[in-house]
Design a protein around this motif. Sequence first.
Motif, PDB file in Angstrom:
ATOM      1  N   GLU A 138       0.803   4.369  -2.763  1.00 17.70           N
ATOM      2  CA  GLU A 138       0.213   5.785  -2.271  1.00 17.70           C
ATOM      3  C   GLU A 138       1.699   6.540  -2.921  1.00 17.70           C
ATOM      4  O   GLU A 138       1.110   7.527  -3.498  1.00 17.70           O
ATOM      5  N   ASP A 139       2.638   6.172  -2.872  1.00 19.88           N
ATOM      6  CA  ASP A 139       3.848   7.104  -3.369  1.00 19.88           C
ATOM      7  C   ASP A 139       3.690   7.137  -4.765  1.00 19.88           C
ATOM      8  O   ASP A 139       4.336   8.169  -5.411  1.00 19.88           O
ATOM      9  N   THR A 192      -5.703   1.224  -8.920  1.00 25.90           N
ATOM     10  CA  THR A 192      -4.901   0.571  -8.342  1.00 25.90           C
ATOM     11  C   THR A 192      -5.539  -0.806  -8.080  1.00 25.90           C
ATOM     12  O   THR A 192      -6.727  -1.009  -7.656  1.00 25.90           O
ATOM     13  N   CYS A 250       1.408   6.483  -6.851  1.00 29.80           N
ATOM     14  CA  CYS A 250       0.263   7.408  -7.275  1.00 29.80           C
ATOM     15  C   CYS A 250       0.555   8.875  -7.312  1.00 29.80           C
ATOM     16  O   CYS A 250       0.192   9.646  -8.206  1.00 29.80           O
ATOM     17  N   LEU A 251       1.245   9.385  -6.262  1.00 29.57           N
ATOM     18  CA  LEU A 251       1.594  10.736  -6.277  1.00 29.57           C
ATOM     19  C   LEU A 251       2.357  11.356  -7.411  1.00 29.57           C
ATOM     20  O   LEU A 251       2.344  12.379  -7.917  1.00 29.57           O
ATOM     21  N   ILE A 309       0.945  -1.261   0.001  1.00 30.25           N
ATOM     22  CA  ILE A 309      -0.095  -0.080   0.099  1.00 30.25           C
ATOM     23  C   ILE A 309       0.926   1.312   0.112  1.00 30.25           C
ATOM     24  O   ILE A 309       0.693   2.194  -0.597  1.00 30.25           O
TER      25      ILE A 309
END
Length: 123
Positions: free
Chosen positions: A25-26, A39, A28-29, A21
Amino acid sequence: MKQFTWDFYLKPTVLYVDDNILKIEDFCLLLEEHFNVETETSSSEVLKRIAGKKYDAIILDVLMPKIDGFALADLIESSACYNGCPIIFRSSAENPDISKRALTHGAREFLSPYIPNHEYHIR
């Protein structure tokens, strides 16, 4: 009221599959400004997801439990729902054999942890 924008419809849509996860998150940024990113954390759910939607690219983490990225790519490519979009492998492992295997496995690209962040936005 949120203003309507056509950006959502103009951006390519990618599916990013990773069991971690925090990595999702990283990553996707890095991508969200230029891509619509969907995702999935479960490799077993990917075939259901591609059955319902056409993606412009699929990014697969190489090192996942149960089904690794290479085996998952084979399953995707043999699926009747696969639209032929590029499959891109990604791994944070510092093993040159993984990148070599990814590129010889038919991947259009291999994303390593050494790619500078700004290069993810080059089209």
